[in-house]
Motif scaffolding. Structure first.
Motif, short mmCIF file in Angstrom:
data_model
loop_
_atom_site.label_atom_id
_atom_site.label_comp_id
_atom_site.label_asym_id
_atom_site.label_seq_id
_atom_site.Cartn_x
_atom_site.Cartn_y
_atom_site.Cartn_z
N GLU A 1 2.92 -6.48 9.30
CA GLU A 1 1.61 -6.11 9.82
C GLU A 1 1.73 -5.49 11.22
N PHE A 2 2.62 -6.03 12.03
CA PHE A 2 2.85 -5.48 13.36
C PHE A 2 3.41 -4.06 13.25
N VAL A 3 4.40 -3.90 12.41
CA VAL A 3 5.00 -2.58 12.20
C VAL A 3 3.95 -1.60 11.69
N GLY A 4 3.11 -2.05 10.77
CA GLY A 4 2.04 -1.20 10.25
C GLY A 4 1.05 -0.79 11.32
N LEU A 5 0.72 -1.71 12.22
CA LEU A 5 -0.20 -1.40 13.31
C LEU A 5 0.39 -0.34 14.24
N VAL A 6 1.63 -0.53 14.64
CA VAL A 6 2.28 0.43 15.53
C VAL A 6 2.39 1.79 14.86
N ASN B 1 7.12 -11.92 23.30
CA ASN B 1 6.74 -12.56 22.04
C ASN B 1 7.18 -11.77 20.82
N LEU B 2 7.91 -10.69 21.01
CA LEU B 2 8.35 -9.86 19.89
C LEU B 2 9.83 -10.11 19.62
N ASP B 3 10.22 -10.00 18.35
CA ASP B 3 11.65 -10.05 18.09
C ASP B 3 12.24 -8.69 18.45
N LEU C 1 -0.92 1.46 22.58
CA LEU C 1 0.44 0.96 22.40
C LEU C 1 0.99 0.34 23.68
N LEU C 2 0.67 0.92 24.83
CA LEU C 2 1.10 0.35 26.10
C LEU C 2 0.46 -1.01 26.34
N MET C 3 -0.82 -1.15 26.01
CA MET C 3 -1.52 -2.42 26.15
C MET C 3 -0.90 -3.45 25.21
N LEU C 4 -0.61 -3.03 23.97
CA LEU C 4 0.02 -3.92 23.00
C LEU C 4 1.39 -4.39 23.52
N ALA C 5 2.14 -3.48 24.10
CA ALA C 5 3.45 -3.84 24.66
C ALA C 5 3.30 -4.87 25.79
N ILE D 1 10.74 -1.02 17.82
CA ILE D 1 9.79 -0.15 17.14
C ILE D 1 8.68 0.27 18.10
N LEU D 2 8.17 -0.68 18.85
CA LEU D 2 7.09 -0.39 19.80
C LEU D 2 7.59 0.51 20.94
N THR D 3 8.75 0.21 21.47
CA THR D 3 9.33 1.02 22.54
C THR D 3 9.57 2.45 22.08
N ASP D 4 10.09 2.60 20.87
CA ASP D 4 10.35 3.94 20.33
C ASP D 4 9.05 4.71 20.12
N ALA D 5 8.01 4.03 19.64
CA ALA D 5 6.72 4.69 19.42
C ALA D 5 6.13 5.18 20.74
N VAL D 6 6.20 4.35 21.77
CA VAL D 6 5.69 4.73 23.10
C VAL D 6 6.47 5.93 23.63
N ALA D 7 7.78 5.88 23.53
CA ALA D 7 8.62 6.98 24.03
C ALA D 7 8.33 8.27 23.28
N SER D 8 8.17 8.18 21.98
CA SER D 8 7.88 9.36 21.17
C SER D 8 6.55 9.99 21.54
N LEU D 9 5.52 9.16 21.71
CA LEU D 9 4.20 9.70 22.07
C LEU D 9 4.22 10.30 23.47
N ARG D 10 4.91 9.67 24.39
CA ARG D 10 5.02 10.24 25.74
C ARG D 10 5.68 11.61 25.69
N GLU D 11 6.71 11.72 24.88
CA GLU D 11 7.42 13.00 24.74
C GLU D 11 6.52 14.07 24.12
#
Length: 96
Positions: free
Chosen positions: A5-10, A63-65, A53-57, A71-81
């Motif tokens: 569910e977390f992966v789906g949200l991101v 609390n994340l594995d 995504l930044l707020m979620l991070a 996954i979250l870090t990569d999504a943020v970096a990709s959107l910033r780019e």
């Protein structure tokens, strides 16, 4: 193991931004290239998605594995780019 569910949200938030910027599929990509998408609205949607995504991070820090954090870090970096590339694309056109 990452929570599906977390992966789906991101993934969903990222896909929203990518679609707004014309990156998700051939139709939105050609519409963006041809100037058929409202540039201001597209960037606004992408920035809002990035902020979510930044707020979620921030709220899930510690609390994340490892996989979820990556996954979250990569999504943020990709959107910033993507947003930076869009801003660089718009700047030269604005000076013409």
């Amino acid at each position: 193991m990452a929570n599906p569910e977390f992966v789906g949200l991101v993934t969903s938030v990222s896909a929203t931004a990518e679609a707004a910027l014309g990156q998700l599929n051939a139709a939105t990509s050609s519409a963006a290239r041809d100037g058929l998408l409202d540039e201001g609205r597209s960037v606004q949607v992408a920035e809002r998605s990035l902020n979510l995504l930044l707020m979620l991070a921030e709220k899930t820090r510690g609390n994340l594995d490892f996989e979820e954090a990556e996954i979250l870090t990569d999504a943020v970096a990709s959107l910033r780019e993507l947003l930076q590339a869009r801003q660089e694309q718009v700047r030269p056109q604005a000076s013409n």
